[in-house]
Scaffold this active site. Structure first.
Site, PDB file in Angstrom:
ATOM      1  N   CYS A 124       0.820  -1.215   0.000  1.00  0.00           N
ATOM      2  CA  CYS A 124       0.000   0.000   0.000  1.00  0.00           C
ATOM      3  C   CYS A 124       0.848   1.257   0.000  1.00  0.00           C
ATOM      4  O   CYS A 124       0.631   2.172  -0.786  1.00  0.00           O
ATOM      5  CB  CYS A 124      -0.942  -0.008   1.209  1.00  0.00           C
ATOM      6  SG  CYS A 124      -1.987   1.457   1.293  1.00  0.00           S
ATOM      7  N   CYS A 161      -1.597   1.738  -2.906  1.00  0.00           N
ATOM      8  CA  CYS A 161      -2.608   2.775  -2.703  1.00  0.00           C
ATOM      9  C   CYS A 161      -2.056   4.198  -2.681  1.00  0.00           C
ATOM     10  O   CYS A 161      -2.595   5.095  -3.326  1.00  0.00           O
ATOM     11  CB  CYS A 161      -3.353   2.540  -1.381  1.00  0.00           C
ATOM     12  SG  CYS A 161      -3.604   0.832  -0.930  1.00  0.00           S
ATOM     13  N   LYS A 219      -0.313   5.340  -5.979  1.00  0.00           N
ATOM     14  CA  LYS A 219      -1.393   5.320  -6.974  1.00  0.00           C
ATOM     15  C   LYS A 219      -2.273   6.561  -6.862  1.00  0.00           C
ATOM     16  O   LYS A 219      -2.607   7.204  -7.850  1.00  0.00           O
ATOM     17  CB  LYS A 219      -2.215   4.036  -6.786  1.00  0.00           C
ATOM     18  CG  LYS A 219      -3.407   3.844  -7.726  1.00  0.00           C
ATOM     19  CD  LYS A 219      -4.725   4.384  -7.154  1.00  0.00           C
ATOM     20  CE  LYS A 219      -5.053   3.958  -5.758  1.00  0.00           C
ATOM     21  NZ  LYS A 219      -5.657   2.657  -5.611  1.00  0.00           N
ATOM     22  N   TYR A 221      -9.937  -2.836 -10.237  1.00  0.00           N
ATOM     23  CA  TYR A 221      -9.436  -1.601  -9.631  1.00  0.00           C
ATOM     24  C   TYR A 221      -8.157  -1.096 -10.307  1.00  0.00           C
ATOM     25  O   TYR A 221      -8.092   0.037 -10.792  1.00  0.00           O
ATOM     26  CB  TYR A 221      -9.052  -1.838  -8.166  1.00  0.00           C
ATOM     27  CG  TYR A 221     -10.118  -2.112  -7.162  1.00  0.00           C
ATOM     28  CD1 TYR A 221     -10.484  -1.135  -6.235  1.00  0.00           C
ATOM     29  CD2 TYR A 221     -10.722  -3.360  -7.060  1.00  0.00           C
ATOM     30  CE1 TYR A 221     -11.423  -1.385  -5.261  1.00  0.00           C
ATOM     31  CE2 TYR A 221     -11.670  -3.622  -6.093  1.00  0.00           C
ATOM     32  CZ  TYR A 221     -12.024  -2.635  -5.186  1.00  0.00           C
ATOM     33  OH  TYR A 221     -12.960  -2.891  -4.223  1.00  0.00           O
ATOM     34  N   GLU A 276      -7.814   2.165 -12.732  1.00  0.00           N
ATOM     35  CA  GLU A 276      -7.187   3.344 -12.118  1.00  0.00           C
ATOM     36  C   GLU A 276      -5.985   3.795 -12.935  1.00  0.00           C
ATOM     37  O   GLU A 276      -5.819   4.988 -13.214  1.00  0.00           O
ATOM     38  CB  GLU A 276      -6.788   3.024 -10.674  1.00  0.00           C
ATOM     39  CG  GLU A 276      -7.985   2.915  -9.751  1.00  0.00           C
ATOM     40  CD  GLU A 276      -7.650   2.380  -8.373  1.00  0.00           C
ATOM     41  OE1 GLU A 276      -8.468   2.584  -7.453  1.00  0.00           O
ATOM     42  OE2 GLU A 276      -6.573   1.765  -8.202  1.00  0.00           O
ATOM     43  N   GLU A 318     -26.599  15.810  -1.687  1.00  0.00           N
ATOM     44  CA  GLU A 318     -27.975  16.006  -1.219  1.00  0.00           C
ATOM     45  C   GLU A 318     -28.946  15.061  -1.931  1.00  0.00           C
ATOM     46  O   GLU A 318     -30.034  14.773  -1.411  1.00  0.00           O
ATOM     47  CB  GLU A 318     -28.415  17.459  -1.392  1.00  0.00           C
ATOM     48  CG  GLU A 318     -28.545  17.925  -2.825  1.00  0.00           C
ATOM     49  CD  GLU A 318     -28.903  19.406  -2.921  1.00  0.00           C
ATOM     50  OE1 GLU A 318     -30.026  19.773  -2.517  1.00  0.00           O
ATOM     51  OE2 GLU A 318     -28.052  20.193  -3.384  1.00  0.00           O
TER      52      GLU A 318
END
Length: 461
Positions: free
Chosen positions: A43, A48, A51, A179, A183, A443
């Site tokens: 990671c 992560c 990335k 993923y 990405e 919202e």
């Protein structure tokens, strides 16, 4: 009686192993942790964190394009790949040092070495040193899996190498639909590369809600990314500095780089697991564990991607913490793997928590769906054609919101908060009773009053 040099030996200095080591030390255990590459694990070092830094960099091209509609005149912008790589490397080095320092401050001994089992309690380090430990935790993570051997596979890079390319490729083919593949497709596209995605399935993001899959693909194609589904790369040929990828559908794609991101496999090879008697889960190739992350050997545990349960950093951290509390804190802690929020840092982002529509319809008798797809306020002046998707999946019997799926700017940030409500079993009525915050995209989550669809399961099914 056995004499042990340490109470806990952790194999792997990634997020799960580091958390387990620190918490165990806090409970008074003598702890050693071995890492053969760099502290921080996938990671922090090649996952992560870098990335997302790349994703930030790639998004500036969109921001610059949007600025004109708001009155900004931006001179012709240029991008320098070498600067991004250097600054990324500097930040990763800082994080690695921080990880190491924090572990050592907690009283854990850090060993820069590979550790391999000799028997159920003994580990062999580089140079031949042996360490006997009362408990052992395996937290070696996962590694890229390039799939079956095809002609030219030696020319293919993985996400590991993508972080260290000497220059930005003008054209890149990326095989994969999950993923990592998507990405990086958006990263390279945003930085100026021509990107082709090749995926064997009928649509990208397998396992995600079908509306999310369709929406993300449409948005990526609007941005100029070519998405080819229902085919695979069968052969890669090198011609000087260029490559030709031959596809299973008979076509071919020329590029300057070929990257495979078709999945990751647990890092279980050459650890000596057979000498320790640690069993592998035949269903997923990871280390087999029970609900307490305990392996087939009672004093050996495993957490994180090496178990191939839920390959997400926060899951590894939670599992490592729970292990340390259970074994050294003397209180049993089970990790609840239900309703785990997750994000895909494509452009636009995906944020999701809970069940997909298909999963809910298989589980509940009546399912209500609330869905909105709209152009966000920012796009009205920027001229962007990007659209936001928001979707709530509701168990009509209890009125509980069992799934939330968002595609749009800051979707990851939104879903992290929504995950609290889903985890607390909030109802659609709770969402409706919440005052809207205007003007925001979020919202919509509390103003969708009209059902998009209701699905009633056949009682005979």
């Amino acid at each position: 009686m056995d004499s042990f040099e340490t109470d806990l030996f952790v194999i792997g200095g990634g997020s799960g192993g580091v958390r387990a080591a620190r918490i165990a030390a806090g409970h008074g255990a003598r702890v050693m942790i071995a890492e053969e590459y760099r502290m921080g694990g996938t990671c922090v070092i090649r996952g992560c964190v870098p990335k997302k830094l790349f994703a930030y960099a790639s998004h500036f091209s969109h921001d610059i394009a949007d600025a004109a509609g708001f009155g900004w005149t931006v001179p012709s912008a240029t991008f320098d790949w070498a600067t991004l790589i250097a600054n990324k490397d500097k930040e990763i080095a800082r994080l690695e040092a921080a990880y190491t320092a924090n572990v050592e401050k907690s009283g854990v001994q850090v060993i820069k070495s590979r550790a391999v089992f000799e028997d159920t309690h003994t580990l062999v380090l580089d140079g031949g040193r042996k360490v006997r430990s009362k408990y052992i935790l395996i937290a070696t993570g996962g590694a890229p899996n390039n799939g079956k051997t095809i002609p030219g596979i030696e020319h293919v890079i993985s996400s590991n190498e993508a972080f260290h390319l000497p220059e930005l490729p003008k054209r890149i083919l990326i095989q994969g639909g999950g993923y990592i593949a998507l990405e990086f497709a958006c990263i390279f596209s945003g930085l100026g590369s021509l990107v082709t995605v090749v995926y064997r399935g009928d649509n990208i993001l397998r396992g995600f809600d079908d509306d999310v899959r369709a929406h993300v693909r449409a948005e990526m194609e609007k941005d100029g990314i070519t998405v080819l589904t229902g085919c695979t790369v069968d052969k890669v040929e090198k011609h000087g500095d260029e490559f030709t990828s031959h596809l299973s559908n008979g076509s071919s794609v020329a590029s300057d780089k070929v990257m495979f991101a078709i999945g990751r496999h647990p890092n279980v090879a050459n650890l000596g697991l057979e000498k320790a008697g640690v069993a592998i889960n035949p269903k997923n190739g990871g280390i087999a564990v029970n609900e307490f992350s305990q392996t087939s050997v009672p004093h050996i545990y495993a957490v994180g991607d090496v178990t191939h349960r839920f390959n997400l950093t926060p899951v590894a951290i939670r599992e490592g913490h729970a292990f340390a509390d259970t074994v050294f804190g003397k209180r049993e802690v089970k990790v609840d793997h239900a309703d785990i929020p997750t994000a895909v840092f494509t452009q636009p982002q995906v944020g999701t928590v809970g069940l997909t529509e298909a999963q809910a319809r298989a589980q509940f008798a009546i399912v209500d769906v609330y869905k909105a797809a709209f152009r966000p306020l920012k796009a009205t002046l920027s001229g962007s054609e990007s659209r936001v998707l928001m979707k709530l999946v509701v168990d009509a019997g209890s009125d509980r919101v069992v799934g939330c799926h968002i595609v749009g700017s800051d979707a990851a940030e939104l879903v992290q908060v929504i995950a609290i409500a889903v985890k607390m079993k909030a109802t659609k009525a709770d969402f409706d009773a919440t005052m809207a915050l205007h003007p925001t995209s979020a919202e919509e989550l509390v103003t969708m009053r009209t059902r998009t669809a209701r699905y009633v399961r056949d009682a005979a099914a």
